[in-house]
Write a protein that holds these residues in place. Structure first.
Motif, short mmCIF file in Angstrom:
data_model
loop_
_atom_site.label_atom_id
_atom_site.label_comp_id
_atom_site.label_asym_id
_atom_site.label_seq_id
_atom_site.Cartn_x
_atom_site.Cartn_y
_atom_site.Cartn_z
N GLY A 84 0.82 -1.21 0.00
CA GLY A 84 0.00 0.00 0.00
C GLY A 84 0.85 1.26 0.00
N ILE A 85 0.31 2.33 -0.55
CA ILE A 85 1.06 3.59 -0.64
C ILE A 85 1.20 4.25 0.71
CG2 ILE A 85 0.93 5.96 -1.53
CD1 ILE A 85 -0.25 4.88 -4.09
N ASN A 86 0.19 4.13 1.56
CA ASN A 86 0.12 4.92 2.79
C ASN A 86 1.36 4.76 3.66
OD1 ASN A 86 -1.05 6.58 4.79
ND2 ASN A 86 -1.81 4.80 5.87
N LYS A 87 1.76 3.52 3.89
CA LYS A 87 2.91 3.26 4.77
C LYS A 87 4.16 3.96 4.26
CE LYS A 87 6.06 -0.42 6.15
NZ LYS A 87 6.40 -1.84 6.00
N HIS A 88 4.41 3.86 2.96
CA HIS A 88 5.64 4.42 2.40
C HIS A 88 5.58 5.95 2.35
CE1 HIS A 88 7.03 0.41 1.24
NE2 HIS A 88 5.78 0.16 0.89
N TYR A 89 4.39 6.49 2.08
CA TYR A 89 4.29 7.95 2.04
C TYR A 89 4.43 8.54 3.44
CZ TYR A 89 2.39 12.63 1.82
OH TYR A 89 2.24 13.98 1.95
N LEU A 90 3.81 7.90 4.44
CA LEU A 90 3.91 8.42 5.80
C LEU A 90 5.36 8.52 6.26
CD1 LEU A 90 0.94 6.68 7.70
CD2 LEU A 90 1.15 9.08 7.02
N SER A 91 6.15 7.52 5.88
CA SER A 91 7.56 7.55 6.25
C SER A 91 8.28 8.73 5.61
CB SER A 91 8.23 6.24 5.83
OG SER A 91 9.62 6.27 6.11
N MET A 92 8.06 8.94 4.31
CA MET A 92 8.76 10.01 3.60
C MET A 92 8.19 11.38 3.96
SD MET A 92 9.50 8.41 -0.18
CE MET A 92 10.81 9.60 -0.48
N SER A 93 6.91 11.46 4.31
CA SER A 93 6.30 12.76 4.62
C SER A 93 6.82 13.36 5.91
CB SER A 93 4.77 12.61 4.71
OG SER A 93 4.39 11.83 5.82
N ARG A 94 7.59 12.59 6.69
CA ARG A 94 8.20 13.12 7.91
C ARG A 94 9.54 13.78 7.64
NH1 ARG A 94 9.03 8.22 11.61
NH2 ARG A 94 9.83 7.38 9.67
N GLY A 95 10.09 13.55 6.44
CA GLY A 95 11.41 14.06 6.13
C GLY A 95 12.48 12.98 6.18
N VAL A 96 12.05 11.71 6.07
CA VAL A 96 12.97 10.58 6.09
C VAL A 96 12.99 9.94 4.71
CG1 VAL A 96 13.53 8.34 7.10
CG2 VAL A 96 12.55 10.16 8.53
N VAL A 97 14.14 9.94 4.07
CA VAL A 97 14.28 9.30 2.76
C VAL A 97 14.84 7.90 2.99
CG1 VAL A 97 15.36 9.40 0.50
CG2 VAL A 97 14.64 11.52 1.62
N ASP A 98 13.96 6.91 2.85
CA ASP A 98 14.32 5.51 3.05
C ASP A 98 14.43 4.86 1.67
OD1 ASP A 98 14.21 2.68 3.53
OD2 ASP A 98 13.49 3.12 5.56
N SER A 99 15.53 4.17 1.44
CA SER A 99 15.74 3.56 0.12
C SER A 99 14.62 2.58 -0.22
CB SER A 99 17.10 2.85 0.07
OG SER A 99 17.16 1.81 1.04
N ARG A 100 14.03 1.93 0.77
CA ARG A 100 12.95 0.99 0.51
C ARG A 100 11.71 1.71 0.00
NH1 ARG A 100 13.39 -1.62 6.36
NH2 ARG A 100 13.62 0.61 6.74
N ASP A 101 11.45 2.91 0.53
CA ASP A 101 10.30 3.69 0.05
C ASP A 101 10.55 4.20 -1.36
OD1 ASP A 101 9.01 3.36 2.53
OD2 ASP A 101 10.08 5.08 3.36
#
Length: 803
Positions: A202-219
């Motif tokens: 799902g998109i939500n989990k990956h967007y929530l992580s990046m929307s905090r200012g965290v760039v995760d290679s998995r996202d």
């Protein structure tokens, strides 16, 4: 390919419909974020952050992106021009790619005017510029990746039909499903593996992580893979009438397998870039090591949900984000559930839940909510219950220091989240408990007088009583030794064994009173004499690096006690009056033991000086008085009558008098170069230098004493730090628990309390006085920018074709 891209851009900005879509998007954002009251309103939240913008954007995008993409291919089908495009020397995938880039460019053009919001938050910060720009730009990156996925889905929907309205509805449904549908499926009663799978796609989990200012290679891999896969699927739908369809489906299947393998590899080999200023979403190596020790699922019930004010919502979000940070490194998923107790309509069930939470140590607090019918008071538990392998533990997440503003307390709570969660996990993992001993033999405080601290420490330690001569006997010695307000002099033998316990790496917590005051005389209203108490101890502490002075400290910041102010012969009338001999001590903010703690209740406190040139010993003041103190030399007469004739305010000229000191390092024995045969009764090996060790010296024995009362033959105790008159519980217990934890900490988990997150608030005065201006600016400025862009675009276009 470029000509097709340019054609789509020209068609959008050459029509009124394109500007209408952009205007609707910008107006909706402006109204929700700056005008309409509610959880998304940036001005009402009071924090210098754009979190609301990045939380709202996915929902606004559900309408914006389908409106921008619905015509990209559907219009070509309706007009019959798609066949013409296919016959050109351009592969279908290149055609799809050109359409996709055009759609993404249109979304970017609609997003750029919202940079006005960035300026507004920057200007409204208190002081100006007090905001986390790194987090904002990182979140904007996440928003762009979300837009990229939505545009790809919108293009797929447009390829399914020649009807733009149907394309819009299909894009809306598909985007909504990818954003929340898989989360809904994961919330169903499914095996843990399936839940994790649905959460992951799902998109939500990956967007929530990046929307905090965290760039995760998995996202990043997820968004790129999703976008590429959907674009390939779109090209196949356009090729379905051609002979190579079977071959394309095979390629799509291979691509799907490849992307799944890539996702599996990226889940193992990944990196995270935390763009926030304080690295607030990065876990310490200690936390990662602790999480990797989990071999069973962890369930966290968070009792922060429902209708909450902005500060508590921020704390709730911070807890959820910290759990997600834990999941980023956990082999076994940490699951959590937010629960609002007031969802239980049955009052008996709700009260039973409240009792269970209190029994787990969670501390309730009153929350006042303003509604149309008036002010409503709810009892909330700002904490969590963590369950692991059938065991459960309560964790208080709110740091409530009455001396601090609510915003500061909530920020302090966010700072200590990682520490509180990791400490709870450490306890649940069931590591072997270290021994913490209370010293006996010099008329120290008894078990009842230290009951509250003993009970709290017993959750993590084996709490025992020891004589000095037993400290170094046998193979195991206590991790820490507490000397709780001794009243009899120490013998040289006892001092020797305490010294040798320290030399062997033991840790000491001294709570000593170098001045004797008769409390019984004071309680009867009599005058008493405060005079130095000889504990035969000061020479030993001096050798370690501190001098406890036989003086008393008075402080303007002190407890209030009831005093009868009625005239003689009248009915008693008790009014509060300051008792300067009971200062409210301030924990130092510079050390992990004392950071973010409430003041400590004390009585007849002495001062401490650090002495000597001990290059191997680090000395830190962890407890001190306020900025308005004075030192009273002893002997000194003390009487409650002094309340009626207090000392002059001008006498309180001393500031931050040390009353608690931490020493850590390698110590020289106090018995070095002395003959020890006379008191080395058990003939242990004498060590002249210590292993690395820690000593805490507090110049007030009452800091550790809880109140004890005896009624009907039963002993009752009050919480440590509780004051009967003000009915407040001060920070004595938490300070002493932190002190013991620090003395016994070999893993470094206490260092997690050193994290500092800057409090970023909006300027309340500016918001109140200039509210209408900022609302107008953020509503009209983005519209003006998009209009200016359109005017320039059309001017350049007309001038080009005229020529």
């Amino acid at each position: 390919m470029y000509s097709l891209f340019r054609k789509e851009i020209t068609g959008f900005f050459g029509s009124v419909t394109g500007y209408l879509v952009a205007f609707v998007f910008l107006i909706a954002n402006g109204l929700f974020l700056w005008v309409f009251p509610g959880n998304y309103n940036l001005l009402e939240n009071g924090y210098a952050t754009l979190d609301s913008y990045f939380s709202l954007a996915p929902w606004i995008f559900l309408f914006l992106v389908p409106a921008l993409t619905m015509r990209l291919i559907a219009e070509e089908k309706r007009l019959g021009t798609l066949e013409i495009l296919v016959t050109r020397p351009l592969s279908l995938f290149q055609l799809v790619w050109a359409k996709y880039l055009a759609g993404l460019f249109l979304v970017a053009v609609c997003l750029l005017p919202t940079l006005v919001y960035f300026y507004s938050i920057y200007a409204l910060g208190n002081p100006v510029g007090n905001w986390d720009s790194g987090a904002a730009w990182g979140s904007f990156t996440g928003l762009f990746f979300l837009a990229a996925a939505y545009v790809a889905i919108g293009l797929l929907a447009s390829s399914l039909t020649d009807n733009q309205i149907f394309a819009f509805m299909a894009a809306f449904f598909l985007s909504f499903f990818f954003y929340t549908g898989f989360d809904f499926m994961a919330s169903m009663n499914l095996p843990v593996g399936l839940k994790s799978f649905f959460n992951g796609i799902g998109i939500n989990k990956h967007y929530l992580s990046m929307s905090r200012g965290v760039v995760d290679s998995r996202d990043v891999v997820y968004f790129v893979s999703l976008t590429f896969f959907v674009l390939m699927l779109t090209s196949i739908f356009l090729r379905q009438k051609q002979k190579k369809l079977k071959k394309q489906l095979q390629k799509l299947a291979l691509l799907a397998v490849g992307l799944i393998l890539l996702a599996g590899i990226s889940s193992r080999l990944f990196f995270r870039i935390d763009l926030t200023t304080e690295q607030r979403y990065s876990l310490s190596p200690i936390s990662k090591e602790l999480i990797n020790q989990l071999d069973a699922p962890v369930k966290i019930n968070l009792f922060l949900a429902g209708e909450l004010p902005p500060g508590f919502r921020k704390l709730q979000l911070a807890v959820e984000e910290k759990i997600e940070d834990m999941n980023a490194y956990a082999d076994i998923r940490v699951r959590y559930e937010s629960m609002n107790p007031y969802q239980l309509k049955n009052a008996n069930e709700r009260n039973q839940l409240f009792e269970n939470l209190i029994s787990l140590g969670l501390q309730p607090t009153d929350l006042r909510l303003t509604r149309d019918e008036g002010t409503v008071t709810h009892l909330i538990f700002p904490g969590a219950v963590i369950r692991y392998k059938g065991e459960e533990i309560g964790v208080n997440l709110l740091k409530n220091n009455p001396a601090l503003a609510a915003e500061v307390n909530l920020n302090n709570s966010v700072e200590t989240l990682e520490f509180e969660l990791m400490r709870a996990l450490q306890q649940l993992l069931g590591h072997e408990k270290d021994e913490v001993a209370f010293l006996n033999g010099q008329s120290e405080l008894n078990d009842a007088e230290t009951h509250d601290l003993r009970t709290t420490l017993s959750e993590n330690y084996r709490v025992t009583n020891r004589l000095a001569t037993d400290l170094v006997s046998g193979e195991m010695q206590p991790k820490a030794l507490i000397i709780a307000d001794p009243s009899q002099p120490f013998s040289e033998t006892d001092k020797f064994f305490i010294d040798q316990y320290l030399m062997r790496g033991g840790n000491l917590l001294w709570l000593v009173d170098p001045v004797l005051v008769s409390l019984d005389s004071l309680s009867r209203g009599e005058t008493t004499l405060a005079f130095p108490r000889d504990l035969n101890l000061m020479d030993q502490l001096f050798r370690y690096g501190v001098r406890v002075n036989p003086v008393l400290v008075q402080d303007v910041e002190c407890l209030m006690i009831p005093v009868n102010t009625a005239p003689v012969g009248s009915a008693p009338k008790f009014t509060p009056a300051p008792w300067y001999y009971s200062p409210l001590l301030t924990p130092a903010q510079s050390h992990v033991i004392s950071r973010n703690l409430n003041r400590l209740k004390a009585e007849f406190v002495s001062s401490i000086d650090t002495v000597g040139q001990h290059i191997d010993v680090k000395k830190t003041v962890i407890l001190h008085t306020s900025t308005y103190s004075r030192i009273v030399k002893t002997p000194e007469e003390i009487s409650l009558q002094s309340i009626n004739n207090p000392p002059s305010r001008n006498l309180f000229q001393q500031s931050l008098v040390p009353v608690g000191v931490l020493l850590e390092g390698q110590f020289s024995s106090a018995f070095k170069n002395r003959i020890t045969e006379d008191f080395n009764t058990t003939h242990i090996e004498f060590l002249p230098e210590s292993k690395p060790a820690k000593i805490i010296v507090l110049a007030d024995g009452s800091l550790i004493a809880n109140q004890v009362s005896r009624r009907n033959g039963q002993t009752q105790t009050r919480p440590l730090g509780y004051d009967n008159f003000s009915q407040q519980t001060f920070g004595n217990k938490e300070f002493l628990v932190n002190a013991v934890n620090y003395l016994c900490d070999d893993t470094g988990i206490m260092s997690l309390r050193s994290r500092v997150f800057k409090l970023r608030l909006l300027d309340k005065v500016k918001v109140r006085e200039e509210k209408f201006f900022w609302q107008l600016l953020n509503l009209l400025a983005p519209l003006a920018l998009i209009s200016l862009f359109g005017l320039i675009f059309n001017f350049v276009r007309k001038r080009k074709y005229r020529g």
